[in-house]
Write a protein that holds these residues in place. Structure first.
Motif, PDB file in Angstrom:
ATOM      1  N   GLN A 332       0.842  -1.199   0.000  1.00 12.88           N
ATOM      2  CA  GLN A 332       0.000   0.000   0.000  1.00 12.88           C
ATOM      3  C   GLN A 332       0.870   1.240   0.000  1.00 12.88           C
ATOM      4  O   GLN A 332       1.939   1.281   0.596  1.00 12.88           O
TER       5      GLN A 332
ATOM      6  N   GLU B 326      -1.971   1.945  -8.286  1.00 13.34           N
ATOM      7  CA  GLU B 326      -2.719   1.634  -7.063  1.00 13.34           C
ATOM      8  C   GLU B 326      -4.145   1.229  -7.432  1.00 13.34           C
ATOM      9  O   GLU B 326      -4.975   2.061  -7.797  1.00 13.34           O
ATOM     10  N   THR B 331      -1.063  -3.245  -6.831  1.00 14.80           N
ATOM     11  CA  THR B 331      -0.496  -2.000  -6.324  1.00 14.80           C
ATOM     12  C   THR B 331       1.005  -2.168  -6.327  1.00 14.80           C
ATOM     13  O   THR B 331       1.521  -3.156  -5.822  1.00 14.80           O
TER      14      THR B 331
END
Lengths: 336, 336
Positions: A332, B326, B331
């Protein structure tokens, strides 16, 4: 047994070769111990080392959480079996930089024993190792016996928080305190809809009858607390959310992170259907979802089923949850 | 049918609700059309819009690739069925900013028809839409009939390249040229080990006998080119790699991106075992892996099986592959 393997006794070795080749930018396998996976970020700056370990067959867990700002080294076991004490010890040695090692693992007899032995070996080398033992599975023992409970997908939150804290430059005691808080604030429960087969066994070592579900199943097919008629996603969510909420208990006004994981063969579509039902129930109770994860985060080979994990957040835990992370199992960007 | 759903006729609606709730930081559902998913980044800066669409049941595809630097809007169909022309049209409208829209989708009769109708509607609004139709599945027609081939997991590379190019500020023609190059440089093949069940049907609409595999299977269970005795991972990799390499052909000295995807119920462990065998074969032939992806990137509900996708790279494609992205399905941080 419909499997894509070469030799049922060498699946872990073969998998690790492919894993290292695919993720060579993130991790390497220890040159002296092929059952230890080490993050390439592990010793780039001086910090507390984060170690975990466990049996194979749970991918992304455990090696899939090795990487930037999460786990630094993983001891790898056979399918559904603890890694050796030597592998835990080698993992400690690989990441210790004099600030100590936080060993964050799940509550299983084999892991407890092998971590303890590895810590004795590390002590002889003056490596300080402290542990947090995950016990988030509410179905595995009564609340009064919480220390007997198994660690399940809540371990991911424990690693996320511990890894973030270490990356921020915290001391070993601070890392341990944050990881312990993370798991103390976390509860999980799982439901199984079909069993899985350990390749070397060739057939499932338990059964789930069509039209039923095993409520409270463990990550290795450990029996749950009841076998019930297979319900709707809404019914499953209701009972699972109730168990998790009442156990902690989570209260109105609190902010939480929610993790829904498939157990391997569960279509991701169904995991979102289940998540929506959970989210509506939390909303009804005034519990606010700060961050949610839905997907195959902690599996049991090709088991069909789903797990629900909820962690109550405070400002420290939020900061850790939000941190940028780069691993095979979870990447992330820093929160905007 | 062991499923975590509420109503077999409403799985797509229910899934979309959970998907939007979970990923509200990345995407939103169009307020006027619940079958269009739009990236929150789509119109943050002026650029070419990237649209795709397809049937549900392939998660992460298609909505899982909606987000930063990849797809801007997705038309969502029923399970294994094309989205409507209206949904494609609404997706075009949602992301057009006067620079035009690149509709990058897979070669299926329903999608072709509906995209064509949507383009006619868009023309009336003076929205310029150009298309690239993915046809990377080598098993679905002879090379001489390449335009009849289906699009499969190679679509992910097409979206990655097209999305990156648009994010760099390229014109519509430049985006289309890059996405077309990506798919022209890409070949895929799949193997099925077990079938899947559309919830509303309640039972599989095809069978794969235990001990056999369907070689060249499509993403909806379309028959492959042969049914063979289930081989080892090495045997599967050898035949699949041969088919893919010879078709393009990929040659010694070239650099490639490799994507191995499970079809839904395949343990990720097995996907790494398979990837390692593919990688060894490519190495033997002097083909260099620049970047690799292993995981459930394009599935078919709970089908067991694996797909292999290889894209030959040049400097332009490498730059696109490396770009930060993303989305729910992929991602990655900017390459260090």
């Amino acid at each position: 047994m419909q499997r894509i393997i070469n030799n049922c006794d060498e699946v872990v070795e073969d998998m690790l070769k492919g894993f290292e080749r695919c993720h060579h930018d993130l991790i390497r396998v220890d040159e002296n111990n092929p059952r230890v996976v080490i993050s390439k970020e592990a010793t780039k700056k001086r910090k507390v080392g984060i170690v975990t370990g466990g049996g194979s067959g749970h991918k992304p867990a455990f090696i899939g959480y090795c990487g930037k700002n999460m786990v630094d080294a993983v001891a790898v076991g056979e399918i559904f079996s603890s890694p050796t004490a030597k592998s835990f010890y080698d993992a400690f040695c690989a990441v210790d930089q004099g600030m100590g090692v936080a060993c964050l693992y799940g509550n299983y007899a084999g892991d407890n024993m092998n971590v303890k032995m590895a810590m004795e070996l590390a002590e002889d080398d003056d490596i300080v190792v402290k542990t947090v033992v995950a016990n988030d599975d509410v179905a595995s023992a009564d609340k009064a016996d919480r220390t007997k409970r198994r660690g399940v997908a809540g371990e991911i939150f424990m690693w996320k928080v511990g890894g973030a804290k270490a990356a921020m430059g915290a001391s070993l005691d601070e890392v341990i305190a944050a990881a312990q808080k993370a798991i103390d604030h976390t509860r999980s429960v799982g439901v199984g809809l079909s069993p899985c087969t350990i390749p070397a066994n060739g057939k499932p070592n338990f059964t789930i009858e069509e039209g039923t579900m095993e409520f409270g199943i463990g990550h290795h097919g450990e029996p749950g607390i009841k076998v019930e008629k297979l319900g709707t996603a809404k019914e499953m969510a209701k009972e699972m959310t109730r168990l998790v909420i009442e156990d902690k208990p989570f209260k109105a006004g609190s902010e939480v992170a929610v993790l829904v994981s498939g157990l391997g063969a569960t279509p991701v579509m169904e995991q979102y259907i289940f998540f929506e039902e959970v989210a509506k129930l939390l909303e009804e109770q005034g519990i606010c979802i700060y961050k949610s994860y839905v997907g195959n985060y902690f599996t049991s080979l090709e088991m069909n089923g789903v797990t629900l994990t909820i962690m109550e957040l405070d400002e420290e835990l939020k900061e850790c949850v939000d941190m940028e992370v780069e691993t095979m199992g979870m990447t992330q960007l820093a929160r905007r």
